[in-house]
Design a protein around this motif. Structure first.
Motif, PDB file in Angstrom:
ATOM      1  N   VAL A  99     -26.207  20.269  -4.127  1.00 53.68           N
ATOM      2  CA  VAL A  99     -25.125  20.789  -3.284  1.00 53.68           C
ATOM      3  C   VAL A  99     -24.550  19.684  -2.409  1.00 53.68           C
ATOM      4  N   ARG A 100     -25.403  18.819  -1.897  1.00 55.93           N
ATOM      5  CA  ARG A 100     -24.921  17.688  -1.093  1.00 55.93           C
ATOM      6  C   ARG A 100     -23.968  16.814  -1.899  1.00 55.93           C
ATOM      7  N   SER A 101     -24.293  16.612  -3.180  1.00 55.03           N
ATOM      8  CA  SER A 101     -23.416  15.800  -4.028  1.00 55.03           C
ATOM      9  C   SER A 101     -22.088  16.508  -4.288  1.00 55.03           C
ATOM     10  N   LEU A 102     -22.124  17.855  -4.393  1.00 55.90           N
ATOM     11  CA  LEU A 102     -20.892  18.617  -4.601  1.00 55.90           C
ATOM     12  C   LEU A 102     -19.930  18.460  -3.424  1.00 55.90           C
ATOM     13  N   TYR A 103     -20.491  18.445  -2.205  1.00 51.96           N
ATOM     14  CA  TYR A 103     -19.669  18.399  -1.003  1.00 51.96           C
ATOM     15  C   TYR A 103     -19.545  16.992  -0.424  1.00 51.96           C
ATOM     16  N   ALA A 104     -20.037  15.995  -1.138  1.00 54.38           N
ATOM     17  CA  ALA A 104     -19.990  14.620  -0.627  1.00 54.38           C
ATOM     18  C   ALA A 104     -18.544  14.208  -0.340  1.00 54.38           C
ATOM     19  N   GLY A 105     -18.333  13.663   0.838  1.00 54.63           N
ATOM     20  CA  GLY A 105     -17.015  13.182   1.221  1.00 54.63           C
ATOM     21  C   GLY A 105     -16.076  14.240   1.761  1.00 54.63           C
ATOM     22  N   SER A 106     -16.486  15.521   1.722  1.00 54.65           N
ATOM     23  CA  SER A 106     -15.607  16.603   2.197  1.00 54.65           C
ATOM     24  C   SER A 106     -15.733  16.849   3.697  1.00 54.65           C
ATOM     25  N   GLY A 107     -16.838  16.390   4.273  1.00 53.28           N
ATOM     26  CA  GLY A 107     -17.096  16.638   5.696  1.00 53.28           C
ATOM     27  C   GLY A 107     -17.722  17.984   5.977  1.00 53.28           C
ATOM     28  N   VAL A 108     -17.946  18.806   4.923  1.00 53.44           N
ATOM     29  CA  VAL A 108     -18.489  20.152   5.123  1.00 53.44           C
ATOM     30  C   VAL A 108     -19.921  20.086   5.646  1.00 53.44           C
ATOM     31  N   GLU A 109     -20.737  19.217   5.055  1.00 53.45           N
ATOM     32  CA  GLU A 109     -22.137  19.134   5.473  1.00 53.45           C
ATOM     33  C   GLU A 109     -22.248  18.727   6.939  1.00 53.45           C
ATOM     34  N   GLU A 110     -21.501  17.716   7.332  1.00 53.45           N
ATOM     35  CA  GLU A 110     -21.542  17.245   8.716  1.00 53.45           C
ATOM     36  C   GLU A 110     -21.009  18.307   9.673  1.00 53.45           C
ATOM     37  N   PHE A 111     -19.965  19.015   9.239  1.00 52.90           N
ATOM     38  CA  PHE A 111     -19.388  20.068  10.078  1.00 52.90           C
ATOM     39  C   PHE A 111     -20.399  21.188  10.303  1.00 52.90           C
ATOM     40  N   LEU A 112     -21.052  21.666   9.224  1.00 49.67           N
ATOM     41  CA  LEU A 112     -22.034  22.734   9.355  1.00 49.67           C
ATOM     42  C   LEU A 112     -23.226  22.301  10.210  1.00 49.67           C
ATOM     43  N   ALA A 113     -23.613  21.043  10.098  1.00 44.44           N
ATOM     44  CA  ALA A 113     -24.737  20.547  10.899  1.00 44.44           C
ATOM     45  C   ALA A 113     -24.414  20.578  12.381  1.00 44.44           C
ATOM     46  N   SER A 114     -23.125  20.473  12.736  1.00 48.69           N
ATOM     47  CA  SER A 114     -22.726  20.442  14.145  1.00 48.69           C
ATOM     48  C   SER A 114     -22.514  21.833  14.741  1.00 48.69           C
ATOM     49  N   MET A 115     -22.594  22.877  13.907  1.00 50.26           N
ATOM     50  CA  MET A 115     -22.327  24.240  14.367  1.00 50.26           C
ATOM     51  C   MET A 115     -23.635  24.991  14.624  1.00 50.26           C
ATOM     52  N   PRO A 116     -23.991  25.289  15.870  1.00 51.12           N
ATOM     53  CA  PRO A 116     -25.238  26.010  16.146  1.00 51.12           C
ATOM     54  C   PRO A 116     -25.163  27.511  15.896  1.00 51.12           C
ATOM     55  N   VAL A 117     -23.938  28.066  15.752  1.00 47.70           N
ATOM     56  CA  VAL A 117     -23.802  29.508  15.544  1.00 47.70           C
ATOM     57  C   VAL A 117     -23.087  29.752  14.205  1.00 47.70           C
ATOM     58  N   ILE A 118     -23.732  30.530  13.336  1.00 40.48           N
ATOM     59  CA  ILE A 118     -23.174  30.894  12.032  1.00 40.48           C
ATOM     60  C   ILE A 118     -22.885  32.393  12.051  1.00 40.48           C
ATOM     61  N   PHE A 119     -21.624  32.755  11.853  1.00 38.74           N
ATOM     62  CA  PHE A 119     -21.188  34.155  11.890  1.00 38.74           C
ATOM     63  C   PHE A 119     -20.834  34.560  10.465  1.00 38.74           C
ATOM     64  N   VAL A 120     -21.605  35.485   9.882  1.00 40.68           N
ATOM     65  CA  VAL A 120     -21.423  35.898   8.492  1.00 40.68           C
ATOM     66  C   VAL A 120     -20.697  37.238   8.465  1.00 40.68           C
ATOM     67  N   ASP A 121     -19.470  37.222   7.940  1.00 34.17           N
ATOM     68  CA  ASP A 121     -18.617  38.411   7.926  1.00 34.17           C
ATOM     69  C   ASP A 121     -18.166  38.692   6.492  1.00 34.17           C
TER      70      ASP A 121
END
Length: 278
Positions: A99-121
């Motif tokens: 999955v890390r390779s799929l999102y490499a360079g997109s900034g998604v992994e770094e963005f999710l790591a910076s978010m302490p609250v995950i809201f699932v709707d």
């Protein structure tokens, strides 16, 4: 993997002060709008139902999720690999690296790591997506006839959803909030009960044991004595937070810090749940 001791100071630290919450309410009560009570700079919404219209002026970020496979990939990206998982299974180190390779360079992994609250709707739509996935798997077909086997599909649905929810629950430093539909059920004797609307029974049965808090959001008015009473035609929203409540709504407070009903403010609610004792 070697185990480690967690001291009381570590357990009470802000880094470890995370909470898992499931909030259920009838359609239109304003569950998604609870996002507006969370800090936008620290919250990301995983949007499974394309339902952000009510919070279009919220300044936080969201990630549209169209399939259960995409949700599962985001979950392992948020929670990291499960050290107990089979090397070839989902949530394993191999899956995490893929999955890390799929999102490499997109900034998604770094963005999710910076978010302490995950809201699932919402968790209601999550189970629908999981059912669509389960119906396409070999377990959803009879070995003898090759025809669809709905029992096999429901069994797989329950296992997949529970595994995903548990993995999110163990995500380090993440407060995870699931919202879903609360369904009014009337039996043959005209007795009314309220229950979460989810595909399959396994996920609905096990969810209260997974999350820290189960909360029902509903409409209320005041009775003649000034007490809150459930009123489906009222305009005042309240969060019902404790089990055994007189309204017959599903609820659980593992923190022991909430009143029977609380205002619909998740920021204030989380602060009350996670306060560090003097």
């Amino acid at each position: 993997m070697a185990v480690r001791i967690i001291t009381a100071d570590e357990r009470l630290s802000s880094a470890a002060n995370k909470t898992s919450v499931a909030i259920f309410g009838p359609p239109g009560v304003g569950k998604t709008s609870l996002l507006k009570t969370l800090p936008p700079a620290h919250t990301v919404c995983l949007d499974l139902e394309a339902g952000m219209k009510s919070v279009q002026d919220w300044s936080g970020a969201s990630i549209p999720v169209r399939s259960f496979g995409d949700f599962r990939d985001l979950v392992v990206l948020i929670g990291g690999p499960d050290p107990a998982a089979d090397p070839n299974a989902y949530y394993s180190a191999q899956h995490h690296q893929h999955v890390r390779s799929l999102y490499a360079g997109s900034g998604v992994e770094e963005f999710l790591a910076s978010m302490p609250v995950i809201f699932v709707d919402s968790i209601t739509d999550l189970t629908r997506q999981a059912m669509a996935f389960a119906k396409q798997q070999p377990e959803a077909f009879s070995d003898r006839t090759g025809k669809p086997d709905i029992r096999g599909a429901y069994g797989l649905l329950g296992r997949e959803v529970i595994q995903a929810l548990k993995h999110l629950q163990h995500a380090p430093g993440k407060t995870v909030i699931f919202v879903g539909v609360l369904e009014k059920v009337t039996d043959e004797f005209n007795a009314i009960s309220w229950q979460p609307q989810m595909e399959g029974s396994k996920a609905g049965r096990e969810l209260p044991g997974i999350v820290d808090q189960v909360i029902s959001m509903h409409l209320f008015s005041h009775d003649a004595d000034g007490n809150w009473e459930l009123n489906e035609k009222a305009a005042e929203r309240r969060l019902v937070c404790r089990s055994g409540n007189s309204y017959g709504l599903p609820a659980k407070d593992r923190s022991g810090r909430l009143e029977v009903t609380e205002p619909p403010d998740l920021g204030a609610l989380l602060a009350k749940i996670n306060r560090i004792p003097a």
